[in-house]
Design a protein around this motif. Structure first.
Motif, PDB file in Angstrom:
ATOM      1  N   ARG A  79      50.954  65.761  24.485  1.00 32.17           N
ATOM      2  CA  ARG A  79      50.547  65.249  23.164  1.00 32.17           C
ATOM      3  C   ARG A  79      50.437  63.722  23.135  1.00 32.17           C
ATOM      4  O   ARG A  79      50.070  63.145  22.119  1.00 32.17           O
ATOM      5  CB  ARG A  79      51.562  65.699  22.109  1.00 32.17           C
ATOM      6  N   CYS A 132      49.516  59.867  23.231  1.00 34.88           N
ATOM      7  CA  CYS A 132      48.230  59.229  22.902  1.00 34.88           C
ATOM      8  C   CYS A 132      47.615  58.525  24.112  1.00 34.88           C
ATOM      9  O   CYS A 132      46.418  58.226  24.103  1.00 34.88           O
ATOM     10  CB  CYS A 132      48.397  58.269  21.722  1.00 34.88           C
ATOM     11  N   ALA A 172      46.599  74.311  22.665  1.00 36.00           N
ATOM     12  CA  ALA A 172      46.805  74.113  21.223  1.00 36.00           C
ATOM     13  C   ALA A 172      47.325  72.698  20.974  1.00 36.00           C
ATOM     14  O   ALA A 172      46.857  71.998  20.064  1.00 36.00           O
ATOM     15  CB  ALA A 172      47.787  75.152  20.689  1.00 36.00           C
ATOM     16  N   ASP A 173      48.279  72.246  21.813  1.00 29.84           N
ATOM     17  CA  ASP A 173      48.876  70.920  21.618  1.00 29.84           C
ATOM     18  C   ASP A 173      47.887  69.788  21.871  1.00 29.84           C
ATOM     19  O   ASP A 173      48.064  68.678  21.372  1.00 29.84           O
ATOM     20  CB  ASP A 173      50.085  70.738  22.550  1.00 29.84           C
ATOM     21  N   SER A 174      46.886  70.029  22.705  1.00 29.51           N
ATOM     22  CA  SER A 174      45.955  68.950  23.038  1.00 29.51           C
ATOM     23  C   SER A 174      44.666  69.035  22.220  1.00 29.51           C
ATOM     24  O   SER A 174      43.768  68.217  22.396  1.00 29.51           O
ATOM     25  CB  SER A 174      45.620  68.978  24.537  1.00 29.51           C
ATOM     26  N   ALA A 175      44.605  70.034  21.332  1.00 28.89           N
ATOM     27  CA  ALA A 175      43.353  70.227  20.578  1.00 28.89           C
ATOM     28  C   ALA A 175      43.079  69.066  19.631  1.00 28.89           C
ATOM     29  O   ALA A 175      41.946  68.604  19.527  1.00 28.89           O
ATOM     30  CB  ALA A 175      43.405  71.542  19.801  1.00 28.89           C
ATOM     31  N   SER A 176      44.136  68.560  18.964  1.00 31.25           N
ATOM     32  CA  SER A 176      43.865  67.546  17.940  1.00 31.25           C
ATOM     33  C   SER A 176      43.365  66.247  18.573  1.00 31.25           C
ATOM     34  O   SER A 176      42.614  65.507  17.942  1.00 31.25           O
ATOM     35  CB  SER A 176      45.107  67.297  17.083  1.00 31.25           C
ATOM     36  N   SER A 177      43.758  65.990  19.821  1.00 33.73           N
ATOM     37  CA  SER A 177      43.272  64.760  20.478  1.00 33.73           C
ATOM     38  C   SER A 177      42.052  65.043  21.356  1.00 33.73           C
ATOM     39  O   SER A 177      41.526  64.141  22.011  1.00 33.73           O
ATOM     40  CB  SER A 177      44.385  64.140  21.320  1.00 33.73           C
ATOM     41  N   VAL A 178      41.624  66.307  21.403  1.00 30.67           N
ATOM     42  CA  VAL A 178      40.466  66.723  22.210  1.00 30.67           C
ATOM     43  C   VAL A 178      40.589  66.207  23.650  1.00 30.67           C
ATOM     44  O   VAL A 178      39.630  65.712  24.245  1.00 30.67           O
ATOM     45  CB  VAL A 178      39.130  66.274  21.568  1.00 30.67           C
ATOM     46  N   THR A 179      41.789  66.347  24.206  1.00 36.15           N
ATOM     47  CA  THR A 179      42.006  65.866  25.581  1.00 36.15           C
ATOM     48  C   THR A 179      41.412  66.867  26.572  1.00 36.15           C
ATOM     49  O   THR A 179      41.725  68.058  26.508  1.00 36.15           O
ATOM     50  CB  THR A 179      43.522  65.720  25.852  1.00 36.15           C
TER      51      THR A 179
END
Ligand code: NAD
Length: 484
Positions: free
Chosen positions: A214, A216, A235-242
């Motif tokens: 997660r 940044c 799921a954990d990396s979805a919000s940062s679109v990594t």
């Protein structure tokens, strides 16, 4: 007991918490390691970021990185014998297999050293008015999360292409088998990589692993491990679109055609499912056999399994212990459930009466819809099933949600290839399980993941393409041509 450390920003560092690593062959504590916490993860990430910002991996000519990697390969080979003993004792695998992990790690460094100065862009033709070129740029900070079953070779599999492409890397080692990875890192430190280019921390997956995912500063994630953890990371990396590479589990089937060579098949069954006690993502965990050969092959596989030697990895047995008591219990429970579900256990299905985490090699006759024939077991357990028609065989082989590996055994290559082309999997083996190597792309479809490791193709998982297009002014060219 020897105590091992984490490697952050060019230095070996201790931590407030300590993790004890057991020897799976004895069940006894073997060594300890500093257990990284969030602070250590922060330091590792900021060291990697500083390395990226400094440009020390990217301002140099790529041939310089090749040179570092070739030196690393030599250094890894030099320690292979000594380090194999540590890997054997912390992991349970045989000494020879442990040494092979280091030799394979050296090959990854050598192989990607050869590629570091050949990651070449292209130029796309756009007519006289433009010139275009593409470049393959490193992501920046690559976070790599490693499983325990092949900690050294899988670490090198992702680390080497990442460094070749110019990334800085933070590796999180697995809690159950983190020691030999420190020896891998120690070996490559003097190869010339700039400070901050590589860090190694051993921390709890749910805490430190999740924090890295997660973070940044994480520009890329390379995950090798179970489907459940892979889904959590996605799921954990979805919000940062990594962006990520996902190398997950499998339930791979070998289809045995009428004309398969028996001794060749049995040799492949031996390595395919019993190597590393079946704790292999690409293990041959299902055997789908033509009905005309079913009884003969069932008998031969059962005889093979019941005749295998079992013991400490240091004594070079056929079957080594599982990694932990939990894994041993899980495998035995899955076999019990299979029996309750109506499967026929032909041999095996027992722990050895020792403190080590052994499970006897097990052969189970089951129907394709049972859990034992659909879920990853990760132990020395093979499920055998008959088929009547080619289409039925393909239906059974492709009938799980996984798609890592598939195989075909048959002497007529026309038949074998026809079946092979219909099997679902990132790689298909014909007439030899585990055929291929460092040079051949490896990865999954379906729940087995996405992205490819190994081979030249893997390098594209560690770079992002930048396309630059330049408009060329018309006037100069017109003037030139009128002057002629
Ligand atoms: P695992 O998923 O339990 O753990 C793998 C790694 O993930 C460990 O380092 C762990 O600490 C870490 N982790 C756990 N939870 C995390 C989280 N929430 N966030 C970030 N990291 C976390 O897998 P395992 O038991 O170590 O390995 C066995 C599995 O790995 C099997 O399913 C096997 O098929 C798979 N595997 C796949 C390949 C491949 O190339 N496809 C290779 C080897 C193993």
């Amino acid at each position: 007991m020897k105590h091992y450390l984490n490697f952050i920003d060019g230095k070996w560092r201790d931590s407030e918490s300590i993790l004890t690593v057991n020897n799976p062959a004895t069940g006894e504590p073997y060594a300890t390691i500093a257990l990284a916490g969030i602070d250590d993860a922060e330091q590792a990430m900021s060291a990697a970021q500083k390395c990226v910002e400094s440009g020390s991996m990217t301002k140099v000519r790529p041939a310089m990185r090749s040179g570092w990697m070739l030196k690393a390969a030599v250094a890894i080979r030099d320690i292979a014998d000594d380090a194999a003993l540590v890997l054997c004792r912390e992991n349970g695998k045989t000494l020879a297999d442990a040494k092979d992990e280091f030799l394979e790690a050296a090959r990854y460094f050598e192989y990607y050293a050869g590629l570091a100065d050949k990651i070449e862009g292209t130029s796309v033709p756009l007519g006289d008015g433009y010139i275009n070129f593409t470049e393959y740029l490193p992501f920046g900070v690559s976070v790599q999360i490693v499983p325990w079953n092949f900690p050294v070779s899988i670490c090198a599999r992702s680390l080497a292409p990442a460094l070749a492409a110019g990334n800085a890397v933070v590796v999180k080692s697995p809690e159950l088998s983190p020691l030999a990875m420190t020896m891998l890192f120690n070996a490559i430190l003097d190869a010339g990589f700039p400070s901050g280019a590589l860090q190694l921390i051993c921390g709890e997956g749910k805490e430190v692993g999740a924090h890295l995912v997660r973070h940044c500063l994480t520009d890329q994630i390379v995950f090798t491990g179970s489907v459940a953890t892979g889904k959590r990371i996605l799921a954990d990396s979805a919000s940062s679109v990594t962006p990520s590479v996902m190398e997950l589990g499998g339930k791979s089937a070998a289809v045995v055609l009428e004309d398969a060579d028996l001794s060749n098949l049995i040799q492949s069954v031996k390595t395919g499912i019993f190597f590393n006690a079946g704790q292999v993502c690409s293990a041959m965990s299902r055997l789908v056999v033509h009905e005309s050969r079913y009884e003969e092959i069932k008998r031969a596989v059962t005889e093979l399994a019941s005749g295998l030697s079992i013991g400490h990895g240091e004594h070079q047995p056929d079957i080594t212990p599982l990694i932990s008591r939990e894994q041993q219990t899980r495998v035995l429970q899955m076999i019990d459930k299979a029996r309750d579900d109506g499967a026929n256990v032909l041999t095996g299905d027992a722990a050895l009466d020792t403190n080590g985490f052994f499970v006897l090699p097990t052969v189970i006759e089951a129907t394709p819809e049972l859990d034992i024939a659909r879920q990853e077991i990760f132990g020395p357990v093979i499920v055998i099933m008959p088929f009547k028609s080619e289409q039925e065989a393909i239906g059974i082989a492709n009938g799980t949600e996984f798609g890592l590996v598939a195989g075909v055994f048959g002497e007529n290559l026309n038949d074998a290839l026809r079946v092979a082309r219909q099997l679902r999997g990132g790689q298909v083996f014909v007439n030899e399980w585990f055929a291929g190597g460092v040079e051949t792309p490896f990865g999954g479809v379906g729940l087995s993941g996405f992205g490819r490791e190994k081979g030249q193709e893997a390098i594209f998982g560690y770079v992002q393409t930048r396309s630059t297009t330049v408009r060329i002014a018309e006037s100069g060219r017109t003037d030139d041509s009128s002057a002629e």
